[in-house]
Design a protein around this motif. Structure first.
Motif, PDB file in Angstrom:
ATOM      1  N   THR A   1      11.921  20.265  50.480  1.00 45.87           N
ATOM      2  CA  THR A   1      11.427  18.922  50.830  1.00 45.87           C
ATOM      3  C   THR A   1       9.958  18.784  50.413  1.00 45.87           C
ATOM      4  O   THR A   1       9.160  19.705  50.630  1.00 45.87           O
ATOM      5  CB  THR A   1      11.556  18.702  52.361  1.00 45.87           C
ATOM      6  N   PRO A   2       9.605  17.661  49.814  1.00 41.15           N
ATOM      7  CA  PRO A   2       8.209  17.463  49.411  1.00 41.15           C
ATOM      8  C   PRO A   2       7.260  17.579  50.603  1.00 41.15           C
ATOM      9  O   PRO A   2       7.627  17.205  51.720  1.00 41.15           O
ATOM     10  CB  PRO A   2       8.201  16.029  48.850  1.00 41.15           C
ATOM     11  N   ASP A   3       6.059  18.075  50.358  1.00 40.52           N
ATOM     12  CA  ASP A   3       4.993  18.250  51.357  1.00 40.52           C
ATOM     13  C   ASP A   3       5.257  19.361  52.364  1.00 40.52           C
ATOM     14  O   ASP A   3       4.518  19.499  53.338  1.00 40.52           O
ATOM     15  CB  ASP A   3       4.713  16.940  52.104  1.00 40.52           C
ATOM     16  N   VAL A   4       6.311  20.146  52.160  1.00 44.56           N
ATOM     17  CA  VAL A   4       6.525  21.312  53.040  1.00 44.56           C
ATOM     18  C   VAL A   4       5.823  22.502  52.397  1.00 44.56           C
ATOM     19  O   VAL A   4       6.060  22.827  51.241  1.00 44.56           O
ATOM     20  CB  VAL A   4       8.027  21.608  53.245  1.00 44.56           C
ATOM     21  N   MET A   5       4.916  23.112  53.172  1.00 46.07           N
ATOM     22  CA  MET A   5       4.139  24.225  52.632  1.00 46.07           C
ATOM     23  C   MET A   5       4.884  25.541  52.812  1.00 46.07           C
ATOM     24  O   MET A   5       4.897  26.396  51.948  1.00 46.07           O
ATOM     25  CB  MET A   5       2.808  24.288  53.351  1.00 46.07           C
ATOM     26  N   SER A   6       5.483  25.714  54.003  1.00 43.67           N
ATOM     27  CA  SER A   6       6.275  26.923  54.249  1.00 43.67           C
ATOM     28  C   SER A   6       7.386  26.615  55.236  1.00 43.67           C
ATOM     29  O   SER A   6       7.288  25.663  56.018  1.00 43.67           O
ATOM     30  CB  SER A   6       5.380  28.045  54.796  1.00 43.67           C
TER      31      SER A   6
ATOM     32  N   VAL B   1       3.717  21.840  57.390  1.00 47.23           N
ATOM     33  CA  VAL B   1       3.552  20.700  56.480  1.00 47.23           C
ATOM     34  C   VAL B   1       2.201  20.817  55.784  1.00 47.23           C
ATOM     35  O   VAL B   1       1.229  21.303  56.376  1.00 47.23           O
ATOM     36  CB  VAL B   1       3.660  19.386  57.296  1.00 47.23           C
ATOM     37  N   ARG B   2       2.189  20.367  54.542  1.00 42.75           N
ATOM     38  CA  ARG B   2       0.945  20.419  53.766  1.00 42.75           C
ATOM     39  C   ARG B   2      -0.142  19.610  54.496  1.00 42.75           C
ATOM     40  O   ARG B   2       0.164  18.525  55.036  1.00 42.75           O
ATOM     41  CB  ARG B   2       1.192  19.814  52.384  1.00 42.75           C
ATOM     42  N   PRO B   3      -1.391  20.116  54.552  1.00 45.06           N
ATOM     43  CA  PRO B   3      -2.452  19.378  55.255  1.00 45.06           C
ATOM     44  C   PRO B   3      -2.599  17.960  54.704  1.00 45.06           C
ATOM     45  O   PRO B   3      -2.606  17.759  53.488  1.00 45.06           O
ATOM     46  CB  PRO B   3      -3.714  20.202  54.980  1.00 45.06           C
ATOM     47  N   GLY B   4      -2.684  17.010  55.566  1.00 43.24           N
ATOM     48  CA  GLY B   4      -2.867  15.610  55.162  1.00 43.24           C
ATOM     49  C   GLY B   4      -1.565  14.853  55.000  1.00 43.24           C
ATOM     50  O   GLY B   4      -1.564  13.613  54.946  1.00 43.24           O
TER      51      GLY B   4
ATOM     52  N   VAL C   1       7.868  13.756  56.612  1.00 44.62           N
ATOM     53  CA  VAL C   1       8.486  15.032  56.217  1.00 44.62           C
ATOM     54  C   VAL C   1       9.707  15.287  57.095  1.00 44.62           C
ATOM     55  O   VAL C   1      10.768  15.706  56.604  1.00 44.62           O
ATOM     56  CB  VAL C   1       7.455  16.190  56.330  1.00 44.62           C
ATOM     57  N   ARG C   2       9.562  15.017  58.377  1.00 45.91           N
ATOM     58  CA  ARG C   2      10.691  15.212  59.293  1.00 45.91           C
ATOM     59  C   ARG C   2      11.884  14.353  58.850  1.00 45.91           C
ATOM     60  O   ARG C   2      13.019  14.816  58.808  1.00 45.91           O
ATOM     61  CB  ARG C   2      10.276  14.854  60.720  1.00 45.91           C
ATOM     62  N   GLY C   3      11.588  13.113  58.533  1.00 51.85           N
ATOM     63  CA  GLY C   3      12.654  12.199  58.090  1.00 51.85           C
ATOM     64  C   GLY C   3      13.341  12.713  56.847  1.00 51.85           C
ATOM     65  O   GLY C   3      14.582  12.668  56.722  1.00 51.85           O
ATOM     66  N   ALA C   4      12.536  13.240  55.922  1.00 47.71           N
ATOM     67  CA  ALA C   4      13.088  13.726  54.656  1.00 47.71           C
ATOM     68  C   ALA C   4      13.971  14.947  54.878  1.00 47.71           C
ATOM     69  O   ALA C   4      15.046  15.073  54.277  1.00 47.71           O
ATOM     70  CB  ALA C   4      11.939  14.061  53.700  1.00 47.71           C
ATOM     71  N   ILE C   5      13.547  15.854  55.774  1.00 48.17           N
ATOM     72  CA  ILE C   5      14.359  17.054  56.050  1.00 48.17           C
ATOM     73  C   ILE C   5      15.644  16.628  56.767  1.00 48.17           C
ATOM     74  O   ILE C   5      16.744  17.092  56.438  1.00 48.17           O
ATOM     75  CB  ILE C   5      13.583  18.085  56.905  1.00 48.17           C
ATOM     76  N   ARG C   6      15.466  15.727  57.748  1.00 49.13           N
ATOM     77  CA  ARG C   6      16.636  15.296  58.538  1.00 49.13           C
ATOM     78  C   ARG C   6      17.717  14.681  57.638  1.00 49.13           C
ATOM     79  O   ARG C   6      18.914  14.901  57.851  1.00 49.13           O
ATOM     80  CB  ARG C   6      16.193  14.283  59.594  1.00 49.13           C
TER      81      ARG C   6
END
Lengths: 266, 376
Positions: free
Chosen positions: B83-88, B209-212, B218-223
């Motif tokens: 998912t975009p903006d997920v750092m780890s 999540v990536r800072p900022g 991000v939650r919506g995108a993963i869900r």
């Protein structure tokens, strides 16, 4: 009854006013109790208290002395009639306004002294200033000065339990005096004292009454107090039934003592 | 003079003062213990969630708290990672299992497995050994508090968890569980082995999540990519859910807060009783004050100062005892926490309790008839 001469008998219930009036009561009626138990304790008392005079209010038990004293001291409100203290009418005043009047114009002396047992003599006197909002070193100096005046300079830090009855009453006199009230009302000030202390307290009250801005009224049925009076009011069944005034030129015991002292010194 | 009068009135009757202070002291100690236990419990419940380095928790739908979670598929980690903006996205395993003591007998433990090099959850407050030591064969870390319960003496001791052998490689201090079930830290794979969890299962995916970036987005995108039997909570939501479950759904928190309220009520009643009888004893003096022309406010001030002084002295004594109990509880499985905030709250409650107690006395004085000065 050596120094007081009967000069007049006012009509029942009324005592005429003279100059420099600091307290003026007219047609005071007071009903106590309610319903069938209702009693008319005062039935239309009129009197004035004059500055510079020690007035005794004498009468048998149940004659209405204490009720009248409570009304004159703005503690009780009359059922009808008018009262003014230091020129201020009390009609329509609420409890707090009456407390304000007492605070600024009335000093009380009680039969049982009513000192605070947990406070020293000086603190007891200072308390009367504290309720007036007077605090700090000025209040301490004023309390000490007035205790000195009543001869208790050496008892400033004594608690009431370490003072004799006479000394306690003198502290109470100092407390009544410290706020420079216009009227000092004393309820049986000598009743709990032996003759020596009783005379000392009456002498003090007589001396205080010489202040031309102040009147002293003492409720009493102690005959030992009579020689100190400038004026005696007799009350019976809720009515003033007579007034005796010291004849012109006749000295009170206090004045006689002062004159004798002066002569001895001369 | 009001303070002097209040102080002297208070100390005039030492027996009554003692009763008042005992009432306040009892109340404060009970309040401190109950609220301290509540705070301690709260801290234990959320400590893992707060310590975890992540913004979102992916878990099985309906998970009620950190310890009791159902397994999810391990591949959900990769869904999150893609998912975009997920750092780890760190997989974590937690599960209850049995710890067999070397001395005989067994006890329930919560195994927590995570690979520390990936972030996620790592033991903290390490007092012996090193987190990196978890990489060694059979290594686990436990908390000092539970040594006796786990039947081991320290680093180097061994035990059996499930069907595998474990060796204590390090000790932590102060990592305690609200359920009084010891935590056992280990690696992800070893945790699976200890709790008999299939290799394609995990318990949580901790997403950073990536800072900022917008966490909600991000939650919506993963869900959108996950099956419906999973849910994603933010750190705050997971913390609230765990607290709600342990403290309110189980009734434990209600019992603690109920005890605190009871302490407050008992204290108020005792102080009100003694303050009222003290005022009654000094009624003639208050009537004299009134006759001298004092305002009602002046007299009320004396009574409130009496209450305030009682509160201060009672608070001092109560806190001394409460802090001793707090100190004694430090090394137990259920520590009582005393924070500066709680100490301030207790002071506030003590003053409020004494002020409320003063109301009955003030009510008595308000109705005072100064005429009684002539009847003494």
């Amino acid at each position: 009854m050596t120094a007081v001469a009967t000069v007049s008998h006012a009509p029942a219930g009324t005592v005429a006013a003279t100059a420099n009036v600091v307290l003026d009561a007219r047609d005071i009626v007071k009903d106590l109790g309610e319903g069938a138990g209702k009693v008319r304790a005062l039935k239309g008392v009129s009197l004035t208290l004059n500055a510079g005079e020690l007035t005794l209010l004498m009468g048998p038990s149940g004659s209405g002395k204490t009720t009248l004293l409570s009304i004159l001291g703005c503690i009780l409100t009359p059922t009808s009639g008018t009262l003014s203290v230091a020129g201020k009418p009390t009609a329509g005043l609420g409890p707090e306004a009456l407390a304000d009047l007492r605070r600024n114009h009335v000093g009380f002396i009680f039969q049982s002294y009513n000192l605070f047992p947990t406070l020293t003599a000086e603190e007891n006197v200072r308390l009367a200033l504290d309720v007036r909002g007077s605090r700090g070193s000025d209040a301490v100096v004023a309390a000490q000065r007035v205790l000195q005046k009543v001869g208790l300079r050496h008892k400033l830090k004594s608690y009431p339990s370490n003072l004799s009855g006479g000394e306690q009453q003198r502290v109470a006199v100092a407390r009544s005096l410290v706020g420079s009230p216009s009227v000092i009302l004393a309820d049986e000030p000598t009743a709990a004292l032996d003759s020596e202390n009783g005379e000392a307290v009456m002498s003090l009250l007589s001396q205080i009454a010489k202040d031309r801005s102040r009147a002293v009224l003492a409720v009493t049925h102690d005959p030992r107090t009579v020689p100190y009076a400038d004026r005696i009011l007799r009350i019976e069944d809720g009515l003033i039934v007579g007034e005796e005034r010291r004849a012109e030129g006749v000295e009170t015991v206090h004045e006689l003592a002062r004159t004798r002292k002066r002569k001895a010194n001369a | 003079m009001t303070l002097t009068l209040a102080f002297r009135n208070l100390f005039h009757d030492r027996v009554r003062l003692a009763v008042t202070l005992i009432g306040i002291l009892f109340s404060i100690v009970l309040l401190a213990v109950q609220l301290g236990l509540y705070l301690g419990a709260r801290g234990m419940i959320i400590s893992m969630i707060d310590r975890a380095d992540g913004d979102l928790w992916v878990m099985a739908y309906g998970t009620k708290n950190f310890e009791e979670a159902q397994p999810i598929r391990a591949r959900e980690r990769y869904v999150a990672l893609s998912t975009p903006d997920v750092m780890s996205a760190t997989p974590i395993v937690t599960a209850f299992t049995d710890w067999r003591k070397p001395t005989g007998g067994s006890t329930l433990v919560v195994v927590i497995g995570a690979d520390t090099e990936e972030g996620g959850i790592a033991p903290w407050n390490v007092v012996e050994g090193d987190v990196s030591g978890l990489g060694a064969r059979d290594a686990v870390m436990i908390d000092k508090t539970y040594l006796e319960e786990l039947g081991v003496n320290g680093v180097g001791d061994t035990a059996q968890v499930g069907s595998a052998r474990v060796r204590v490689s390090g000790l932590t201090e102060g990592i305690r569980s609200f359920t009084v079930t010891p935590f056992v830290f280990t690696t992800l794979n070893r945790a699976r082995q200890l709790v008999d969890m299939p290799a394609d299962n995990i318990t949580y995916v901790l997403v950073k999540v990536r800072p900022g970036a917008d966490v909600e987005k991000v939650r919506g995108a993963i869900r959108a990519q996950l099956p419906g039997d999973n849910e994603i909570l933010t750190r705050a939501e997971f913390r609230d859910r765990s607290l709600n479950h342990w403290l309110f759904a189980t009734g434990a928190g209600v019992a603690l807060l109920g005890g605190a309220i009871l302490g407050l009520i008992v204290g108020t009643v005792i102080v009100a009783q003694t303050l009222y009888s003290s005022t009654k004893d000094h009624l003639a003096e208050f009537a004299t004050l009134r006759a001298l022309g004092s305002s009602k406010g002046y007299i009320n001030k004396v009574i409130l100062m009496q209450a305030g002084l009682s509160a201060l002295i009672g608070y001092g004594l109560g806190m001394t005892i409460a802090l001793t109990i707090v100190y004694m509880s430090e090394q137990t499985a259920l520590p009582i926490v005393m924070s500066p905030g709680l100490a301030a709250l207790l002071l506030l409650l003590t003053f409020a309790m004494c002020a409320v107690s003063a109301l009955s006395a003030i009510g008595k004085v308000v109705r005072i008839d100064p005429v009684m000065v002539f009847n003494r």
